[in-house]
Design a protein around this motif. Structure first.
Motif, PDB file in Angstrom:
ATOM      1  N   SER A 217       0.824  -1.203   0.000  1.00 37.52           N
ATOM      2  CA  SER A 217       0.000   0.000   0.000  1.00 37.52           C
ATOM      3  C   SER A 217       0.853   1.246   0.000  1.00 37.52           C
ATOM      4  O   SER A 217       1.812   1.351   0.773  1.00 37.52           O
ATOM      5  N   ILE A 218       0.467   2.166  -0.871  1.00 36.39           N
ATOM      6  CA  ILE A 218       1.069   3.486  -0.845  1.00 36.39           C
ATOM      7  C   ILE A 218      -0.001   4.426  -0.322  1.00 36.39           C
ATOM      8  O   ILE A 218      -1.106   4.496  -0.857  1.00 36.39           O
ATOM      9  N   ALA A 251       0.385  -0.951 -11.189  1.00 34.80           N
ATOM     10  CA  ALA A 251       1.463  -1.804 -10.669  1.00 34.80           C
ATOM     11  C   ALA A 251       0.939  -2.796  -9.633  1.00 34.80           C
ATOM     12  O   ALA A 251       1.721  -3.547  -9.041  1.00 34.80           O
ATOM     13  N   GLY A 252      -0.355  -2.777  -9.381  1.00 32.55           N
ATOM     14  CA  GLY A 252      -0.943  -3.756  -8.464  1.00 32.55           C
ATOM     15  C   GLY A 252      -0.915  -3.326  -7.007  1.00 32.55           C
ATOM     16  O   GLY A 252      -1.124  -4.139  -6.108  1.00 32.55           O
ATOM     17  N   LYS A 253      -0.642  -2.044  -6.769  1.00 26.68           N
ATOM     18  CA  LYS A 253      -0.600  -1.584  -5.369  1.00 26.68           C
ATOM     19  C   LYS A 253      -1.919  -0.931  -4.995  1.00 26.68           C
ATOM     20  O   LYS A 253      -2.629  -0.379  -5.838  1.00 26.68           O
ATOM     21  N   ASN A 254      -2.185  -0.989  -3.696  1.00 27.43           N
ATOM     22  CA  ASN A 254      -3.308  -0.242  -3.163  1.00 27.43           C
ATOM     23  C   ASN A 254      -2.861   1.199  -2.932  1.00 27.43           C
ATOM     24  O   ASN A 254      -1.806   1.430  -2.347  1.00 27.43           O
ATOM     25  N   LEU A 255      -3.662   2.140  -3.406  1.00 28.16           N
ATOM     26  CA  LEU A 255      -3.360   3.554  -3.163  1.00 28.16           C
ATOM     27  C   LEU A 255      -4.412   4.091  -2.211  1.00 28.16           C
ATOM     28  O   LEU A 255      -5.607   4.036  -2.497  1.00 28.16           O
ATOM     29  N   SER A 256      -3.964   4.580  -1.071  1.00 29.22           N
ATOM     30  CA  SER A 256      -4.911   5.116  -0.098  1.00 29.22           C
ATOM     31  C   SER A 256      -4.583   6.570   0.194  1.00 29.22           C
ATOM     32  O   SER A 256      -3.477   6.894   0.622  1.00 29.22           O
ATOM     33  N   ILE A 257      -5.542   7.424  -0.078  1.00 30.32           N
ATOM     34  CA  ILE A 257      -5.395   8.833   0.262  1.00 30.32           C
ATOM     35  C   ILE A 257      -5.920   8.984   1.692  1.00 30.32           C
ATOM     36  O   ILE A 257      -7.084   8.685   1.963  1.00 30.32           O
TER      37      ILE A 257
END
Ligand SMILES: *Cc1c(COP(=O)(O)O)cnc(C)c1O
Ligand code: SF4
Length: 441
Positions: A217-218, A251-257
């Motif tokens: 996760s980013i 890229a298959g990552k979770n992006l959480s703001i």
């Protein structure tokens, strides 16, 4: 929808036509208090968020503009006197610095979270909980406006010695290569969304390579949805921001703001609604958090309204924090009992979809401590607490008890209940520091 940002600080806020609606006293207070607490606002906040007909109690005005009571009386009068006497700048600056240092600029021992890579101290990183690394990109150590309650204020009031910042992504990557236990990286600040899309990409893109598959996760911690939603709409590199978000997700990552909202008004403009909707089209999640602040959001109805609006807009309520023991705490702080009362009165009136929120939570040296409630156990009134996050993960989720104290506003004012000498985790602390010096300095 388009808007160019225009910032206002102590140097130019008087040019705002809206300032005419302030009394001479309020302007005087801005001049005095604004020397000590960082003051910055902008045209979006001024034009779309603040209700200028209700300045005495407007929450967004209070969020950005210094008010007299935010400084302790003695500090206020010290600065006022220097200004009245036309004291030299160096003298005022020295006094300001002295007052700032007395306001606990680095609460909860954040210094202890700064890790080492061999001999090198990684000033732009904090690593407290095994799974999540906080990264403070040096260009992100400012915000589109400044919150009067903010505990990060030393970072942007020129106190460079305390600045947690790091230019080199290189060191971050080196650190993450040898810390495979890290699954989340949280870009924070200040506000990383003040950074240009191209620089933000230079930080994030390397993390999308296969060698960082352990990073799932980013997260980006930001208040830009409140202070400058046009960041996601019409800034000249807004489209590039979305290309970056797309590539994170591709890229298959979770992006959480991790969005910071303090009041339902912040969710009410067309600009913020459009910005949220555009972020959601990328597949990114928006999780929301806020401290509980006297004079801004100390009513359960506001929280219930805020969580409902967030869920309506597709956001996920995440944390309610207890206001930090720093800066103008005496103005914003509430007793822990009151914090819990506000939380539960809000929580019980919203649907389960809003109840993803956790709190009220204190981020203190040992971890994130949630106030589960007040209860009477065998004749003794106690606070029931638990760690949502612990410096030692073994502590997480174990209920523990503190003596009830109706006045306490922070964990350090609590004593173990039932006459115990220590909290259950306290005897473990020295052992932990010895076995994991790398993580905890
Ligand atoms: C809150 C926090 C995190 C993230 O915790 P989550 O519960 O995973 O959101 C990470 N590091 C520090 C120092 C924190 O305070
Ligand atoms: S936006 Fe966040 S970092 Fe910036 S002043 Fe407000 S609370 Fe502090």
């Amino acid at each position: 929808m388009e808007k160019i940002i225009k910032s206002y600080t102590l140097h130019n806020y008087r040019t705002l036509p809206q300032i005419n609606s302030l009394s001479d006293e309020m302007i005087r207070d801005i001049e005095v208090v604004g020397r000590v607490l960082p003051f910055k606002t902008n045209n979006y906040v001024i034009e779309e968020l603040i209700d200028w007909n209700n300045i005495e109690s407007d929450p967004i005005f209070t969020l950005n503009f210094p008010r007299k009571e935010m400084l302790e009386k003695k500090h206020y009068y010290m600065i006022e006197k220097l200004l009245n006497n036309d004291a030299e700048k160096t003298i005022i600056d020295a006094k300001v610095q002295q007052i700032r240092l007395s306001l606990n600029p680095n609460p909860a021992g954040q210094e202890h979270n700064v890790p080492y890579l061999g001999e090198i101290k990684l000033k732009g990183i904090q690593h407290k909980y095994p799974e999540t690394v906080l990264f403070f990109p040096s260009q992100g150590q400012t915000c589109h406006a400044y919150c009067t309650f903010c505990f990060r204020w030393p970072q942007f009031s020129g106190m460079s010695g305390l600045k947690f910042a790091m230019k080199e992504t290189d060191l971050l990557l080196k650190y993450l290569r040898i810390h495979k236990e890290v699954t989340d990286i949280l870009f924070t600040g200040g506000d990383p969304m003040v950074i240009s899309a191209s620089v933000l990409r230079s930080y994030i893109e390397p993390l999308l390579q296969p060698e960082f598959n352990h990073i799932h996760s980013i997260r980006i911690g930001t208040k830009s949805l409140t202070y400058w939603p046009y960041r996601f709409l019409s800034d000249k590199d807004s489209d590039d921001i979305f290309r970056l978000f797309d590539s994170i997700i591709a890229a298959g990552k979770n992006l959480s703001i991790q969005a910071h909202f303090n009041h339902p008004v912040e969710l009410s403009t067309d600009a913020v609604k459009q910005a949220i909707s555009r972020i959601r089209t990328t597949g990114a999640q928006i999780r929301t958090q806020s401290p509980l602040l006297k004079h801004i959001n100390d009513r359960p109805e506001l929280w219930a309204q805020m969580w409902r609006k967030q869920v309506d807009l597709g956001c996920i309520p995440y944390y309610m924090f207890v206001a930090r023991d720093t800066g103008s705490r005496h103005y914003f702080e509430l007793p822990l009992d009151k914090c819990w009362q506000i939380f539960r009165r809000a929580y019980r009136q919203v649907s389960g979809l809003c109840r993803t929120v956790r709190g009220p939570s204190m981020s203190d040296h040992p971890g994130k401590i949630q106030i589960l409630g007040v209860q009477e156990i065998k004749g003794e009134k106690v606070f029931v607490l638990r760690f949502l996050q612990g410096r030692d993960p073994k502590w997480v989720d174990i209920p523990f008890f503190a003596e009830y104290n109706p006045k306490a506003t922070w964990f350090d004012q609590l004593k173990p209940a039932f006459g115990e000498e220590k909290f259950f985790f306290e005897e473990n602390r020295s052992k932990l520091t010895r076995t994991k010096p790398f993580l905890f300095e």
